[in-house]
Scaffold this active site. Structure first.
Site, PDB file in Angstrom:
ATOM      1  N   CYS A 193       0.872  -1.177   0.000  1.00 16.11           N
ATOM      2  CA  CYS A 193       0.000   0.000   0.000  1.00 16.11           C
ATOM      3  C   CYS A 193       0.913   1.232   0.000  1.00 16.11           C
ATOM      4  O   CYS A 193       2.041   1.182   0.476  1.00 16.11           O
ATOM      5  CB  CYS A 193      -0.881   0.008   1.238  1.00 16.11           C
ATOM      6  SG  CYS A 193      -1.876   1.509   1.359  1.00 16.11           S
ATOM      7  N   ASP A 202       0.663   3.834   1.707  1.00 17.23           N
ATOM      8  CA  ASP A 202       0.656   4.530   3.001  1.00 17.23           C
ATOM      9  C   ASP A 202       2.088   4.828   3.466  1.00 17.23           C
ATOM     10  O   ASP A 202       2.971   3.983   3.368  1.00 17.23           O
ATOM     11  CB  ASP A 202      -0.036   3.618   4.015  1.00 17.23           C
ATOM     12  CG  ASP A 202      -0.347   4.338   5.308  1.00 17.23           C
ATOM     13  OD1 ASP A 202      -1.522   4.605   5.558  1.00 17.23           O
ATOM     14  OD2 ASP A 202       0.604   4.635   6.068  1.00 17.23           O
ATOM     15  N   HIS A 209      -1.917  -3.512   5.301  1.00 19.17           N
ATOM     16  CA  HIS A 209      -1.489  -3.125   6.651  1.00 19.17           C
ATOM     17  C   HIS A 209      -2.666  -2.885   7.577  1.00 19.17           C
ATOM     18  O   HIS A 209      -3.780  -2.610   7.135  1.00 19.17           O
ATOM     19  CB  HIS A 209      -0.604  -1.878   6.593  1.00 19.17           C
ATOM     20  CG  HIS A 209      -1.291  -0.675   6.028  1.00 19.17           C
ATOM     21  ND1 HIS A 209      -1.746   0.364   6.797  1.00 19.17           N
ATOM     22  CD2 HIS A 209      -1.623  -0.357   4.750  1.00 19.17           C
ATOM     23  CE1 HIS A 209      -2.310   1.275   6.016  1.00 19.17           C
ATOM     24  NE2 HIS A 209      -2.254   0.859   4.763  1.00 19.17           N
ATOM     25  N   CYS A 241      -5.812   0.761   7.066  1.00 16.88           N
ATOM     26  CA  CYS A 241      -5.601   1.273   5.714  1.00 16.88           C
ATOM     27  C   CYS A 241      -6.758   2.187   5.312  1.00 16.88           C
ATOM     28  O   CYS A 241      -7.910   1.756   5.247  1.00 16.88           O
ATOM     29  CB  CYS A 241      -5.510   0.101   4.746  1.00 16.88           C
ATOM     30  SG  CYS A 241      -5.149   0.634   3.072  1.00 16.88           S
TER      31      CYS A 241
HETATM   32 ZN   LIG Z   1      -3.143   1.526   3.105  1.00  9.73          ZN
END
Ligand SMILES: [Zn+2]
Length: 530
Positions: free
Chosen positions: A189, A191, A258, A269
Protein backbone atom coordinates in the site's frame (compact mmCIF):
# COMPACT_ATOMS: atom_id res chain seq x y z
CA UNK A 1 32.25 5.35 15.24
CA UNK A 2 30.98 2.27 17.01
CA UNK A 3 27.37 2.45 15.91
CA UNK A 4 26.37 -0.62 17.86
CA UNK A 5 27.37 1.01 21.14
CA UNK A 6 25.69 4.25 20.17
CA UNK A 7 22.55 2.27 19.43
CA UNK A 8 22.72 0.51 22.81
CA UNK A 9 23.10 3.84 24.59
CA UNK A 10 20.13 5.28 22.74
CA UNK A 11 18.03 2.21 23.42
CA UNK A 12 18.94 2.31 27.15
CA UNK A 13 18.11 6.00 27.36
CA UNK A 14 14.80 5.38 25.64
CA UNK A 15 14.01 2.58 28.11
CA UNK A 16 15.00 4.71 31.11
CA UNK A 17 12.80 7.57 29.96
CA UNK A 18 9.91 5.20 29.52
CA UNK A 19 10.40 3.74 32.99
CA UNK A 20 10.37 7.18 34.64
CA UNK A 21 7.67 8.77 32.50
CA UNK A 22 4.13 8.82 33.84
CA UNK A 23 1.79 6.48 31.98
CA UNK A 24 -0.29 8.27 29.43
CA UNK A 25 -0.12 9.89 26.05
CA UNK A 26 3.58 10.25 25.59
CA UNK A 27 4.82 7.56 27.92
CA UNK A 28 6.48 5.76 25.04
CA UNK A 29 8.14 8.76 23.41
CA UNK A 30 11.84 7.90 23.14
CA UNK A 31 14.75 10.11 24.00
CA UNK A 32 17.13 8.47 21.59
CA UNK A 33 15.46 9.49 18.39
CA UNK A 34 14.00 12.95 18.08
CA UNK A 35 10.30 12.96 17.41
CA UNK A 36 9.10 16.10 15.75
CA UNK A 37 6.62 18.35 17.52
CA UNK A 38 4.23 17.58 14.72
CA UNK A 39 4.45 13.88 15.56
CA UNK A 40 3.79 14.54 19.22
CA UNK A 41 0.86 16.73 18.26
CA UNK A 42 -0.92 13.95 16.38
CA UNK A 43 -3.85 12.99 18.59
CA UNK A 44 -3.58 9.25 18.23
CA UNK A 45 -1.64 8.07 21.26
CA UNK A 46 -4.62 8.06 23.60
CA UNK A 47 -4.20 4.33 23.84
CA UNK A 48 -1.94 3.57 26.80
CA UNK A 49 0.52 0.82 26.10
CA UNK A 50 -0.69 -0.97 29.23
CA UNK A 51 -4.06 -1.62 27.58
CA UNK A 52 -2.31 -3.37 24.70
CA UNK A 53 0.37 -5.76 25.93
CA UNK A 54 3.05 -6.04 23.27
CA UNK A 55 2.23 -9.09 21.13
CA UNK A 56 5.84 -10.26 20.83
CA UNK A 57 7.59 -9.29 24.05
CA UNK A 58 5.71 -9.17 27.37
CA UNK A 59 8.31 -7.00 29.19
CA UNK A 60 7.80 -4.09 26.78
CA UNK A 61 7.48 -1.12 26.92
CA UNK A 62 9.93 -1.00 29.85
CA UNK A 63 12.38 -3.64 28.65
CA UNK A 64 13.17 -5.20 25.29
CA UNK A 65 13.45 -8.92 24.68
CA UNK A 66 16.47 -10.48 22.97
CA UNK A 67 15.71 -13.10 20.34
CA UNK A 68 18.46 -15.55 19.33
CA UNK A 69 18.01 -14.82 15.59
CA UNK A 70 18.03 -11.01 15.55
CA UNK A 71 20.81 -8.86 14.08
CA UNK A 72 21.89 -6.13 16.53
CA UNK A 73 24.50 -4.70 14.16
CA UNK A 74 21.97 -4.16 11.40
CA UNK A 75 19.64 -2.52 13.94
CA UNK A 76 22.43 -0.15 14.95
CA UNK A 77 23.10 0.86 11.32
CA UNK A 78 19.42 1.44 10.64
CA UNK A 79 18.98 3.47 13.85
CA UNK A 80 21.87 5.67 12.75
CA UNK A 81 20.20 6.22 9.38
CA UNK A 82 16.81 6.99 10.95
CA UNK A 83 18.38 9.44 13.37
CA UNK A 84 20.15 11.21 10.51
CA UNK A 85 17.03 11.57 8.36
CA UNK A 86 14.46 12.44 11.03
CA UNK A 87 17.05 14.63 12.77
CA UNK A 88 17.45 16.66 9.57
CA UNK A 89 13.73 17.45 9.49
CA UNK A 90 13.33 17.89 13.23
CA UNK A 91 16.19 20.42 13.45
CA UNK A 92 14.38 22.83 11.11
CA UNK A 93 11.88 24.36 13.53
CA UNK A 94 14.27 25.06 16.44
CA UNK A 95 16.86 26.49 14.02
CA UNK A 96 14.34 28.82 12.40
CA UNK A 97 13.15 29.91 15.85
CA UNK A 98 16.72 30.89 16.68
CA UNK A 99 17.01 32.77 13.39
CA UNK A 100 13.67 34.53 14.00
CA UNK A 101 15.07 35.78 17.30
CA UNK A 102 18.18 37.38 15.73
CA UNK A 103 18.19 41.22 15.58
CA UNK A 104 17.68 42.61 12.04
CA UNK A 105 20.97 44.46 11.86
CA UNK A 106 23.42 44.60 8.98
CA UNK A 107 24.87 41.28 10.14
CA UNK A 108 21.51 39.47 10.15
CA UNK A 109 22.00 37.59 6.87
CA UNK A 110 25.50 36.49 7.82
CA UNK A 111 24.54 35.38 11.33
CA UNK A 112 21.44 33.54 10.10
CA UNK A 113 23.58 31.73 7.55
CA UNK A 114 26.02 30.71 10.31
CA UNK A 115 23.22 29.33 12.49
CA UNK A 116 21.80 27.37 9.54
CA UNK A 117 25.15 25.93 8.50
CA UNK A 118 25.91 24.81 12.03
CA UNK A 119 22.54 23.23 12.84
CA UNK A 120 21.28 22.11 9.43
CA UNK A 121 24.48 21.73 7.41
CA UNK A 122 23.17 23.66 4.41
CA UNK A 123 22.84 27.30 3.34
CA UNK A 124 19.67 29.37 3.27
CA UNK A 125 18.76 31.31 0.09
CA UNK A 126 20.67 34.66 0.18
CA UNK A 127 17.76 36.56 -1.37
CA UNK A 128 15.35 35.66 1.41
CA UNK A 129 17.82 36.75 4.09
CA UNK A 130 18.82 39.98 2.33
CA UNK A 131 15.17 41.02 2.01
CA UNK A 132 14.60 40.48 5.74
CA UNK A 133 15.25 44.09 6.77
CA UNK A 134 12.01 45.25 5.12
CA UNK A 135 9.35 43.24 6.97
CA UNK A 136 11.43 40.59 8.72
CA UNK A 137 12.50 37.25 7.25
CA UNK A 138 9.90 35.21 5.34
CA UNK A 139 9.94 32.28 7.75
CA UNK A 140 7.40 30.28 5.72
CA UNK A 141 9.59 30.39 2.62
CA UNK A 142 12.65 29.57 4.72
CA UNK A 143 10.81 26.62 6.29
CA UNK A 144 9.84 25.25 2.89
CA UNK A 145 13.39 25.65 1.60
CA UNK A 146 14.76 23.79 4.65
CA UNK A 147 12.24 20.95 4.27
CA UNK A 148 13.31 20.42 0.64
CA UNK A 149 17.01 20.64 1.56
CA UNK A 150 16.44 18.02 4.31
CA UNK A 151 14.68 15.83 1.79
CA UNK A 152 17.58 16.03 -0.65
CA UNK A 153 20.10 15.28 2.13
CA UNK A 154 18.02 12.25 3.17
CA UNK A 155 17.81 10.98 -0.38
CA UNK A 156 21.61 11.35 -0.72
CA UNK A 157 22.06 9.39 2.53
CA UNK A 158 19.93 6.54 1.21
CA UNK A 159 21.70 6.53 -2.16
CA UNK A 160 24.99 6.22 -0.29
CA UNK A 161 23.49 3.36 1.73
CA UNK A 162 22.29 1.69 -1.50
CA UNK A 163 25.71 1.95 -3.09
CA UNK A 164 27.18 0.14 -0.11
CA UNK A 165 24.69 -2.68 -0.58
CA UNK A 166 25.80 -3.75 -4.06
CA UNK A 167 27.06 -7.15 -2.91
CA UNK A 168 24.07 -7.74 -0.67
CA UNK A 169 21.75 -7.05 -3.60
CA UNK A 170 23.47 -9.75 -5.65
CA UNK A 171 23.35 -12.14 -2.67
CA UNK A 172 19.64 -11.50 -2.24
CA UNK A 173 18.95 -12.02 -5.96
CA UNK A 174 20.90 -15.28 -5.79
CA UNK A 175 18.90 -16.23 -2.73
CA UNK A 176 15.63 -15.56 -4.63
CA UNK A 177 16.97 -17.71 -7.49
CA UNK A 178 17.93 -20.46 -5.05
CA UNK A 179 14.35 -20.35 -3.80
CA UNK A 180 13.23 -20.82 -7.43
CA UNK A 181 12.16 -17.23 -8.23
CA UNK A 182 13.64 -15.51 -11.27
CA UNK A 183 11.67 -12.32 -10.54
CA UNK A 184 10.10 -10.88 -7.41
CA UNK A 185 7.52 -8.12 -7.88
CA UNK A 186 6.19 -6.41 -4.73
CA UNK A 187 3.21 -4.02 -4.39
CA UNK A 188 2.63 -2.58 -0.93
CA UNK A 189 0.00 0.00 0.00
CA UNK A 190 1.21 3.55 -0.67
CA UNK A 191 0.66 4.53 3.00
CA UNK A 192 3.62 6.48 4.42
CA UNK A 193 3.89 4.07 7.34
CA UNK A 194 4.88 1.28 4.92
CA UNK A 195 7.62 3.32 3.32
CA UNK A 196 10.29 1.50 5.34
CA UNK A 197 8.97 -1.87 4.13
CA UNK A 198 11.96 -3.21 2.22
CA UNK A 199 14.82 -1.64 4.16
CA UNK A 200 13.40 -1.90 7.69
CA UNK A 201 10.43 -4.25 7.95
CA UNK A 202 11.63 -7.01 5.56
CA UNK A 203 15.34 -6.15 5.69
CA UNK A 204 15.91 -6.71 1.98
CA UNK A 205 17.89 -4.42 -0.33
CA UNK A 206 15.61 -2.15 -2.36
CA UNK A 207 17.03 -3.08 -5.73
CA UNK A 208 16.91 -6.83 -5.10
CA UNK A 209 13.26 -6.75 -6.20
CA UNK A 210 12.65 -6.93 -9.92
CA UNK A 211 9.75 -4.52 -9.55
CA UNK A 212 8.34 -2.55 -6.66
CA UNK A 213 5.52 -0.08 -6.81
CA UNK A 214 3.12 1.14 -4.14
CA UNK A 215 -0.61 1.56 -4.76
CA UNK A 216 -3.32 2.94 -2.45
CA UNK A 217 -4.72 -0.11 -0.65
CA UNK A 218 -2.17 -2.37 -2.45
CA UNK A 219 -4.62 -2.33 -5.37
CA UNK A 220 -2.06 -2.88 -8.09
CA UNK A 221 -3.03 -2.72 -11.73
CA UNK A 222 -3.38 -6.27 -13.04
CA UNK A 223 -2.91 -5.33 -16.72
CA UNK A 224 0.30 -3.40 -15.97
CA UNK A 225 1.64 -6.33 -13.98
CA UNK A 226 0.82 -8.82 -16.73
CA UNK A 227 2.78 -6.54 -19.05
CA UNK A 228 5.74 -6.58 -16.62
CA UNK A 229 5.52 -10.34 -16.48
CA UNK A 230 5.68 -10.48 -20.31
CA UNK A 231 8.77 -8.25 -20.35
CA UNK A 232 10.48 -10.47 -17.78
CA UNK A 233 9.66 -13.66 -19.65
CA UNK A 234 10.71 -12.17 -23.02
CA UNK A 235 14.09 -11.32 -21.54
CA UNK A 236 14.48 -14.91 -20.36
CA UNK A 237 13.72 -16.18 -23.89
CA UNK A 238 15.94 -13.70 -25.70
CA UNK A 239 18.84 -13.26 -23.29
CA UNK A 240 18.56 -16.09 -20.76
CA UNK A 241 18.55 -13.49 -17.94
CA UNK A 242 18.31 -14.22 -15.06
CA UNK A 243 17.47 -17.83 -15.97
CA UNK A 244 16.94 -19.51 -19.31
CA UNK A 245 13.39 -20.08 -20.50
CA UNK A 246 13.53 -23.83 -19.85
CA UNK A 247 14.55 -23.44 -16.19
CA UNK A 248 11.71 -24.35 -13.87
CA UNK A 249 11.86 -21.05 -11.98
CA UNK A 250 8.84 -18.87 -11.21
CA UNK A 251 7.67 -15.27 -11.16
CA UNK A 252 6.64 -14.22 -7.64
CA UNK A 253 4.06 -11.48 -7.04
CA UNK A 254 3.76 -10.15 -3.48
CA UNK A 255 1.05 -7.78 -2.18
CA UNK A 256 1.37 -6.07 1.21
CA UNK A 257 -1.60 -4.72 3.22
CA UNK A 258 -1.49 -3.13 6.65
CA UNK A 259 -3.38 -2.77 9.94
CA UNK A 260 -2.90 -1.05 13.28
CA UNK A 261 -3.10 -3.35 16.32
CA UNK A 262 -3.73 -0.52 18.81
CA UNK A 263 -6.37 1.34 16.80
CA UNK A 264 -7.57 -1.13 14.14
CA UNK A 265 -10.70 0.77 13.17
CA UNK A 266 -9.06 4.22 12.96
CA UNK A 267 -5.43 3.78 11.94
CA UNK A 268 -5.67 0.90 9.49
CA UNK A 269 -5.60 1.27 5.71
CA UNK A 270 -7.47 4.44 4.71
CA UNK A 271 -8.13 3.03 1.23
CA UNK A 272 -10.23 0.25 2.82
CA UNK A 273 -11.86 2.34 5.58
CA UNK A 274 -9.50 0.79 8.17
CA UNK A 275 -11.20 -2.57 7.64
CA UNK A 276 -8.63 -5.37 7.78
CA UNK A 277 -10.93 -7.92 6.16
CA UNK A 278 -11.58 -5.65 3.21
CA UNK A 279 -7.87 -4.92 2.82
CA UNK A 280 -7.03 -8.64 2.78
CA UNK A 281 -9.89 -9.59 0.44
CA UNK A 282 -9.02 -6.84 -2.02
CA UNK A 283 -5.32 -7.74 -2.14
CA UNK A 284 -6.11 -11.46 -2.48
CA UNK A 285 -8.51 -10.72 -5.31
CA UNK A 286 -5.86 -8.82 -7.28
CA UNK A 287 -3.25 -11.52 -6.69
CA UNK A 288 -5.61 -14.24 -7.87
CA UNK A 289 -6.66 -12.18 -10.91
CA UNK A 290 -3.01 -11.69 -11.83
CA UNK A 291 -2.25 -15.40 -11.63
CA UNK A 292 -5.38 -16.33 -13.57
CA UNK A 293 -4.70 -13.71 -16.25
CA UNK A 294 -1.34 -15.29 -16.97
CA UNK A 295 -2.64 -18.86 -16.83
CA UNK A 296 -5.49 -17.97 -19.21
CA UNK A 297 -3.36 -16.05 -21.69
CA UNK A 298 -0.18 -18.11 -21.68
CA UNK A 299 -1.35 -21.56 -20.67
CA UNK A 300 0.71 -24.25 -19.13
CA UNK A 301 4.18 -23.83 -17.77
CA UNK A 302 3.68 -20.11 -17.23
CA UNK A 303 3.98 -20.56 -13.50
CA UNK A 304 3.57 -17.69 -11.14
CA UNK A 305 3.54 -17.75 -7.36
CA UNK A 306 1.62 -15.31 -5.21
CA UNK A 307 2.21 -14.26 -1.61
CA UNK A 308 0.28 -11.97 0.74
CA UNK A 309 1.92 -10.16 3.64
CA UNK A 310 0.28 -7.99 6.31
CA UNK A 311 2.07 -5.39 8.42
CA UNK A 312 1.00 -4.09 11.83
CA UNK A 313 2.17 -0.50 11.38
CA UNK A 314 2.32 0.05 15.18
CA UNK A 315 4.89 -2.68 15.84
CA UNK A 316 6.13 -3.48 12.29
CA UNK A 317 5.43 -7.19 12.93
CA UNK A 318 4.33 -9.04 9.78
CA UNK A 319 1.76 -11.71 9.04
CA UNK A 320 2.58 -14.05 6.18
CA UNK A 321 -0.31 -15.79 4.43
CA UNK A 322 1.33 -19.09 3.60
CA UNK A 323 0.38 -20.58 0.21
CA UNK A 324 -0.60 -24.25 0.11
CA UNK A 325 0.73 -26.95 -2.21
CA UNK A 326 -1.34 -25.51 -5.09
CA UNK A 327 -0.03 -22.01 -4.44
CA UNK A 328 -3.42 -20.84 -3.12
CA UNK A 329 -3.59 -18.38 -0.25
CA UNK A 330 -6.25 -17.91 2.41
CA UNK A 331 -7.25 -15.06 4.68
CA UNK A 332 -7.37 -17.54 7.56
CA UNK A 333 -4.07 -19.37 7.01
CA UNK A 334 -1.17 -17.22 8.13
CA UNK A 335 1.78 -16.94 10.46
CA UNK A 336 1.71 -14.04 12.91
CA UNK A 337 5.38 -13.19 13.35
CA UNK A 338 4.81 -11.42 16.68
CA UNK A 339 3.47 -14.70 18.08
CA UNK A 340 6.24 -16.70 16.48
CA UNK A 341 8.82 -14.32 17.96
CA UNK A 342 7.34 -14.91 21.41
CA UNK A 343 7.18 -18.69 20.95
CA UNK A 344 10.82 -18.95 19.87
CA UNK A 345 12.28 -16.37 22.26
CA UNK A 346 13.64 -18.82 24.84
CA UNK A 347 15.02 -21.32 22.30
CA UNK A 348 18.55 -21.73 21.00
CA UNK A 349 19.36 -20.46 17.52
CA UNK A 350 19.01 -23.92 15.97
CA UNK A 351 15.85 -24.80 17.85
CA UNK A 352 14.31 -21.46 16.85
CA UNK A 353 15.05 -22.09 13.16
CA UNK A 354 13.54 -25.58 13.33
CA UNK A 355 10.43 -24.22 15.04
CA UNK A 356 10.05 -21.56 12.31
CA UNK A 357 10.28 -24.17 9.53
CA UNK A 358 7.77 -26.40 11.36
CA UNK A 359 5.36 -23.48 11.68
CA UNK A 360 5.53 -22.77 7.94
CA UNK A 361 4.49 -26.35 7.22
CA UNK A 362 1.56 -26.09 9.64
CA UNK A 363 0.63 -22.40 9.92
CA UNK A 364 -1.92 -21.10 12.43
CA UNK A 365 -5.35 -21.67 11.04
CA UNK A 366 -7.79 -19.20 12.55
CA UNK A 367 -11.03 -21.11 12.02
CA UNK A 368 -10.81 -24.89 11.66
CA UNK A 369 -11.59 -25.90 8.10
CA UNK A 370 -11.63 -22.37 6.68
CA UNK A 371 -7.95 -21.85 6.34
CA UNK A 372 -6.83 -25.40 5.70
CA UNK A 373 -5.00 -25.82 2.42
CA UNK A 374 -3.99 -28.59 0.03
CA UNK A 375 -0.54 -29.61 1.20
CA UNK A 376 2.61 -27.63 1.94
CA UNK A 377 4.16 -24.81 -0.09
CA UNK A 378 7.13 -25.81 -2.25
CA UNK A 379 10.57 -25.85 -0.69
CA UNK A 380 11.73 -22.54 -2.21
CA UNK A 381 8.65 -20.75 -0.92
CA UNK A 382 9.25 -22.23 2.54
CA UNK A 383 12.83 -20.94 2.54
CA UNK A 384 11.74 -17.49 1.38
CA UNK A 385 9.06 -17.23 4.08
CA UNK A 386 11.48 -18.40 6.78
CA UNK A 387 13.92 -15.71 5.68
CA UNK A 388 11.26 -12.99 5.75
CA UNK A 389 10.08 -14.04 9.22
CA UNK A 390 13.60 -14.11 10.65
CA UNK A 391 14.48 -10.74 9.09
CA UNK A 392 11.32 -9.20 10.49
CA UNK A 393 12.19 -10.40 14.02
CA UNK A 394 15.08 -7.91 13.98
CA UNK A 395 12.62 -5.15 13.11
CA UNK A 396 10.26 -6.14 15.94
CA UNK A 397 13.23 -5.78 18.30
CA UNK A 398 14.26 -2.49 16.67
CA UNK A 399 10.84 -0.96 17.40
CA UNK A 400 11.08 -2.46 20.90
CA UNK A 401 14.49 -0.92 21.61
CA UNK A 402 13.83 2.52 20.20
CA UNK A 403 10.12 3.03 20.74
CA UNK A 404 9.10 0.66 23.53
CA UNK A 405 7.53 -1.74 21.02
CA UNK A 406 5.02 0.69 19.47
CA UNK A 407 5.67 3.80 17.46
CA UNK A 408 4.50 6.95 19.22
CA UNK A 409 3.28 8.25 15.85
CA UNK A 410 0.84 5.46 15.02
CA UNK A 411 -1.03 7.94 12.82
CA UNK A 412 0.17 10.64 10.46
CA UNK A 413 3.40 12.52 11.17
CA UNK A 414 4.73 12.93 7.63
CA UNK A 415 7.21 15.69 6.83
CA UNK A 416 6.23 16.50 3.25
CA UNK A 417 3.79 15.56 0.50
CA UNK A 418 5.39 13.58 -2.28
CA UNK A 419 3.67 14.04 -5.63
CA UNK A 420 4.43 12.07 -8.78
CA UNK A 421 6.80 9.13 -8.85
CA UNK A 422 8.08 9.62 -5.28
CA UNK A 423 11.63 9.34 -4.00
CA UNK A 424 11.93 5.57 -4.04
CA UNK A 425 15.37 5.70 -2.42
CA UNK A 426 14.01 7.28 0.78
CA UNK A 427 12.98 4.10 2.58
CA UNK A 428 11.68 5.28 5.93
CA UNK A 429 8.42 5.15 7.83
CA UNK A 430 6.16 8.19 8.03
CA UNK A 431 8.47 10.66 6.30
CA UNK A 432 6.22 11.46 3.36
CA UNK A 433 2.57 11.32 2.33
CA UNK A 434 2.34 9.97 -1.24
CA UNK A 435 0.09 11.09 -4.04
CA UNK A 436 1.08 9.10 -7.13
CA UNK A 437 -0.26 11.01 -10.09
CA UNK A 438 0.61 12.15 -13.58
CA UNK A 439 -2.16 14.75 -13.74
CA UNK A 440 -3.82 16.37 -10.73
CA UNK A 441 -7.24 15.24 -12.00
CA UNK A 442 -6.42 11.54 -11.65
CA UNK A 443 -5.04 11.90 -8.12
CA UNK A 444 -7.15 14.74 -6.81
CA UNK A 445 -8.77 12.61 -4.08
CA UNK A 446 -5.34 11.54 -2.76
CA UNK A 447 -4.09 15.10 -2.95
CA UNK A 448 -7.11 16.49 -1.06
CA UNK A 449 -6.51 13.94 1.71
CA UNK A 450 -2.84 14.95 1.85
CA UNK A 451 -3.68 18.63 2.07
CA UNK A 452 -6.18 17.88 4.84
CA UNK A 453 -3.59 15.91 6.83
CA UNK A 454 -0.99 18.64 6.41
CA UNK A 455 -3.46 21.40 7.27
CA UNK A 456 -3.54 19.71 10.70
CA UNK A 457 0.18 18.99 10.86
CA UNK A 458 1.55 22.26 9.45
CA UNK A 459 -0.81 24.96 8.19
CA UNK A 460 -2.73 25.22 11.49
CA UNK A 461 0.56 26.11 13.17
CA UNK A 462 1.39 28.68 10.50
CA UNK A 463 3.93 26.42 8.77
CA UNK A 464 3.75 25.89 5.01
CA UNK A 465 2.95 22.52 3.44
CA UNK A 466 6.01 21.31 1.51
CA UNK A 467 4.96 19.60 -1.72
CA UNK A 468 7.78 17.77 -3.51
CA UNK A 469 6.81 17.09 -7.14
CA UNK A 470 9.17 14.49 -8.53
CA UNK A 471 9.23 12.57 -11.81
CA UNK A 472 11.60 9.96 -13.21
CA UNK A 473 12.68 10.03 -16.82
CA UNK A 474 14.54 7.58 -19.03
CA UNK A 475 17.78 9.11 -20.31
CA UNK A 476 17.84 6.51 -23.11
CA UNK A 477 14.62 7.96 -24.56
CA UNK A 478 15.12 11.23 -26.47
CA UNK A 479 13.21 14.15 -24.94
CA UNK A 480 12.16 12.15 -21.88
CA UNK A 481 13.80 14.53 -19.36
CA UNK A 482 12.21 17.61 -20.90
CA UNK A 483 8.79 15.96 -20.95
CA UNK A 484 9.18 15.06 -17.27
CA UNK A 485 10.03 18.66 -16.40
CA UNK A 486 7.03 19.92 -18.37
CA UNK A 487 4.83 17.41 -16.55
CA UNK A 488 6.16 18.55 -13.14
CA UNK A 489 5.42 22.17 -14.07
CA UNK A 490 1.93 21.30 -15.26
CA UNK A 491 1.15 19.46 -12.02
CA UNK A 492 2.59 22.36 -9.99
CA UNK A 493 0.36 24.87 -11.77
CA UNK A 494 -2.70 22.69 -11.23
CA UNK A 495 -1.90 22.30 -7.50
CA UNK A 496 -1.35 26.05 -7.10
CA UNK A 497 -4.69 26.72 -8.80
CA UNK A 498 -6.66 24.18 -6.73
CA UNK A 499 -5.26 25.27 -3.35
CA UNK A 500 -4.91 28.96 -4.19
CA UNK A 501 -6.11 30.06 -0.73
CA UNK A 502 -3.16 28.27 0.90
CA UNK A 503 -0.76 29.56 -1.75
CA UNK A 504 -1.96 33.15 -1.21
CA UNK A 505 -1.16 32.84 2.51
CA UNK A 506 2.28 31.40 1.77
CA UNK A 507 1.19 28.07 3.28
CA UNK A 508 1.92 25.84 0.28
CA UNK A 509 5.29 25.58 -1.40
CA UNK A 510 6.20 23.31 -4.30
CA UNK A 511 9.60 21.91 -5.18
CA UNK A 512 10.16 20.36 -8.61
CA UNK A 513 12.75 17.71 -9.34
CA UNK A 514 13.50 15.01 -11.90
CA UNK A 515 15.69 11.93 -11.80
CA UNK A 516 16.95 9.35 -14.28
CA UNK A 517 15.36 5.92 -14.02
CA UNK A 518 18.16 3.79 -12.47
CA UNK A 519 17.85 3.53 -8.67
CA UNK A 520 20.28 5.89 -6.97
CA UNK A 521 20.59 8.40 -9.86
CA UNK A 522 21.19 12.03 -8.78
CA UNK A 523 18.13 14.17 -8.05
CA UNK A 524 18.01 17.36 -10.13
CA UNK A 525 16.05 20.36 -8.79
CA UNK A 526 14.21 22.04 -11.68
CA UNK A 527 12.10 24.54 -9.76
CA UNK A 528 11.40 25.82 -6.26
CA UNK A 529 8.74 28.32 -5.19
CA UNK A 530 10.88 29.86 -2.46
ZN1 LIG B 1 -3.14 1.53 3.11
Amino acid sequence: MNTRNAYKIRARKAAASRASAPTGRHATAPVGLGISPSAAATPDTDTPAALFPHPACSTLPSQSCRHPLTDGNANARLAHCEEFVKGKFDAIEPTLKTIAGLPYTNEFAERAQQVARQALEFDLPEQLLNDAWVVGPDMKALYAHCAFAALKASAAKFVDDLNRQVETVQDTRNFFLDCGFHAVDISPCADGRLKGLTRYILRLPLSSFTRRKAYAGALFDVETDVHHWEETELRRFREGVPTTADAGTRYLKIAVYHTSSSAPSEQGCAAHGSNENKAIQAAMERLTQFREAIENAFCCGASTDILLIGVDTDTDAIKVHVPDGNGDISQHRFIDNAELYKETLALSEDQARIKIYDTIISPNVKSPGWGSGQGEPHEGMRRLIANLLINNMSQIEYVGDLYGGRYPDIGHAERYISVGDGFEEVQMRNVAYYAHLHTLEEGVADMDVGIKIFTGLNAKRGLPIPVAIHYRYDARVPGSRERSIAKAERVRDAINARYDDLVAKGLLHCHLSVQDRPTGSPIETVGEDA
